[in-house]
Design an enzyme around this catalytic site. Sequence first.
Site, PDB file in Angstrom:
ATOM      1  N   LEU A 149      47.865  39.396  37.782  1.00 23.29           N
ATOM      2  CA  LEU A 149      47.059  39.899  36.480  1.00 23.29           C
ATOM      3  C   LEU A 149      46.525  38.848  35.570  1.00 23.29           C
ATOM      4  CD1 LEU A 149      48.465  43.479  36.195  1.00 23.29           C
ATOM      5  CD2 LEU A 149      46.518  43.032  37.356  1.00 23.29           C
ATOM      6  N   HIS A 150      45.715  37.987  35.943  1.00 24.13           N
ATOM      7  CA  HIS A 150      45.148  36.931  34.954  1.00 24.13           C
ATOM      8  C   HIS A 150      43.626  37.132  35.303  1.00 24.13           C
ATOM      9  CE1 HIS A 150      48.684  35.168  33.632  1.00 24.13           C
ATOM     10  NE2 HIS A 150      49.156  35.457  35.159  1.00 24.13           N
ATOM     11  N   ALA A 151      42.923  36.858  34.249  1.00 14.61           N
ATOM     12  CA  ALA A 151      41.543  36.937  34.256  1.00 14.61           C
ATOM     13  C   ALA A 151      40.815  38.234  34.789  1.00 14.61           C
ATOM     14  CB  ALA A 151      40.956  35.847  34.898  1.00 14.61           C
TER      15      ALA A 151
ATOM     16  N   PRO B 124      41.012  40.100  37.440  1.00 18.64           N
ATOM     17  CA  PRO B 124      41.926  41.230  38.043  1.00 18.64           C
ATOM     18  C   PRO B 124      42.512  41.910  36.798  1.00 18.64           C
ATOM     19  CG  PRO B 124      42.384  39.047  39.441  1.00 18.64           C
ATOM     20  CD  PRO B 124      41.738  38.794  38.501  1.00 18.64           C
TER      21      PRO B 124
END
Length: 97
Positions: free
Chosen positions: A14-16, A18
């Site tokens: 869960l980075h950027a 997403p």
Amino acid sequence: MPTHNAVVKASVGLHARPAALFVRAVTETGLPVTISKEGGPGVDARSLLQVMAADFHQGCIVELGVSDAAVRGPLGRQEAEDALRALGELLESQGAA
């Protein structure tokens, strides 16, 4: 407290992008959703910074929850459970990658 467990499938966790897609979906529910790693403290799933800082990586099992105080009666509980299930499906879909 309605809860739902899901596995983060996005290759970057869960980075950027997403995380932004997930936070947007949470915000659209209108519910104060929390997200946590198993056994860990929850963070506000409506906050992009908190979600990204919590380091939810690919393969991480997360628990989504809504406090009982935010749920009003049996219909509200069902709506919360449905929203959490849909958010879990988003995390587990390729569309969140």
